[in-house]
Scaffold this active site. Sequence first.
Site, mmCIF file in Angstrom:
data_model
loop_
_atom_site.group_PDB
_atom_site.id
_atom_site.type_symbol
_atom_site.label_atom_id
_atom_site.label_comp_id
_atom_site.label_asym_id
_atom_site.label_seq_id
_atom_site.Cartn_x
_atom_site.Cartn_y
_atom_site.Cartn_z
ATOM 1 N N GLU A 1 -7.403 0.825 -4.437
ATOM 2 C CA GLU A 1 -7.360 0.718 -2.973
ATOM 3 C C GLU A 1 -8.659 0.194 -2.349
ATOM 4 O OE1 GLU A 1 -6.031 4.618 -1.954
ATOM 5 O OE2 GLU A 1 -3.968 4.233 -2.580
ATOM 6 N N ASP B 1 -13.330 4.534 2.092
ATOM 7 C CA ASP B 1 -11.877 4.494 2.288
ATOM 8 C C ASP B 1 -11.336 5.920 2.358
ATOM 9 O OD1 ASP B 1 -9.163 4.095 2.273
ATOM 10 O OD2 ASP B 1 -9.070 3.138 0.305
ATOM 11 N N ASP C 1 0.883 -1.174 0.000
ATOM 12 C CA ASP C 1 0.000 0.000 0.000
ATOM 13 C C ASP C 1 0.915 1.216 0.000
ATOM 14 O OD1 ASP C 1 -1.830 2.019 0.385
ATOM 15 O OD2 ASP C 1 -2.262 1.501 2.480
ATOM 16 N N LYS D 1 2.633 11.661 -3.382
ATOM 17 C CA LYS D 1 1.485 11.161 -4.141
ATOM 18 C C LYS D 1 0.657 12.298 -4.730
ATOM 19 C CE LYS D 1 -1.590 7.198 -3.462
ATOM 20 N NZ LYS D 1 -2.016 6.228 -2.433
#
Length: 616
Positions: free
Chosen positions: A176, A200, A9, A71
């Site tokens: 994800e 999420d 992850d 990111k």
Amino acid sequence: MSDLVIGIDLGTTNSCVAIFMNDKMKILEHNSGDRIVPSFIFFNTDGSVFIGEHAKNKADDEPKNGIYEMKRLVGRKYDDSLLQKSLKYFPFDVSADASNNPVVSFKQRRVTITKTPQELYTILLEELKKFTKDKLGEAVNKVVITVPAYFNVTQREVTLAAAKDAGFTVLKLQNEPTAAALAYYHDHDIHKTHRSLVYDLGGGTFDVAILEKRFNDIDVICVAGDTQLGGHDLDNLILDFVCKQLKSKYDYDASDKPDDKRRLRNKCEKAKKKLSVSDEASITINGMVPNKPQVKIPLTRKEFEKMADKFFQKTIDILDNCLKDSGFSKTSIQEVILCGGSTRIPKIQELVSKYFGGKQLNKFENPDECVAEGAALQAAMLSTSTRQHIEELKLVEVVPLSIGFDSLGNEMIFIIKRGSKLPVSASHTYVNLHDDETSFTLGVYEGERLDARKNRQLDSITINNVTPAPPGQREVEFTLSIDTNGILTAKATEKLRNNTKSLKVQYTTGGRSDREIKNSLLAAAENKINDEKFVRFVKFKRYLIKYCVSIMYNLEENDLLDSYEDIYDFCNSTKLTAQTLEMDEENRVKQLIQECERRCNSLVHTYDFDFMPQLG
């Protein structure tokens, strides 16, 4: 080299490595002892590099050399408005390169060093690879990496390239929320048809996914989300609050001091976490405000919830739109699954439960680790190692809207149909219009309308140096492919001499919200009659243009130009006129067809013209 496959992850805030081996799930601890590793890199002035918690701590003293939230830089242009919003909170320097891509700058040994987001990703992945070897006692180079469902093709390709540079072979980029659902289904013995919603909320991104499990098949029904919505934004809200307090109460302005903001940010993040288990917290600031050795700024949970209300509501709005667009009712969702560290916030849990009428939520014991666990399960399914045997759960992801190209007259030619399962590849043969055509361009479109111009153009592909051929006699095969990572490739190949042009299209299966998808389908349904009328009109328009082109070609090839120059000019003029006509001028097209055939059909029969089109 090991035949094992790990799951990673690669998060905005933290990263986590997991492996499913010998029927057990294991989170691989970093050498520091942490199960999750802060996605943080510190470049020491002496040239050394630190990763994780140690890097985060060292950055308190040298904020400009501590890099995080890579990111949010990946796959974006420097002038991207969302990137610019993030920049005002970064203490490190970000500038634009010659191609308007963001690069990070810092100093080592008094020399300015620049790194691209891809290079930063590579450094982080190299560290994850290194401690994986330390923990397993063998080097592992095969991996499944998770990405936000809304990552576009550029962001996915940067991730793949960084992993390759770090020495990894990526077997799959997994979305994800899908990974989280996979982890949940593995832990819960569900055999009947079962529908779940995954909420999420991580450090940098937010995803919602609705999935349906039928025995061992998991269908991804729909996804929604925001790649710029996460726990870091809550940290920034508290940081802004603290800066305002310092200004109003102590006449100290920290808002334009990157170093101070970096130090404050850690404290704000800790306060946020404390407010998940306590009704109040305080931000203690030492040695920052002149003549004030220590300053304490209190913050209650109610104050935090008030300042974050719009943020919380935005996630609920995205959830609501996703559920509505799926066509499912709230009561049809059997399980609501929370994952991501930010779902520890009590108000988040309260709002999600309230939305579903007080429904009990399903929470992972470690919400920061469940996505990595899902990636590890997918890794085991793709592994050839006997140590990673696992009963396979088949994840089925589909194309949300049809994809194709525009033909003569702007009619949409559908190549990959909506609902096709990934991976998928399909082709269509395109034939030339003109004999002297040396290149042509086809637009790549996404949508359900029969008029390509009413769909969304994704890109275009041009093929040059094509072989001259009579009208309709040269074939070019146009192929669209979407791989398991959601990356779309277009390829045009001229069959006569294998002249090929390939293009990676700016597209991803998660690139449109489910509301956009629903609106596209609704528009196609509401305009069905008009679209059918458009196709009928295009049939006549295409025939007219092809007829004129073929007459002109035959006059040239049979040396009849001098004798029938008026016919040639008439056909050329008619062709140009036809190209400008729209659907409400169908009668005009039919009149021109009749006029063309009246003036030209006797020539067609007398001289036995070749390559004449048929109206059908």
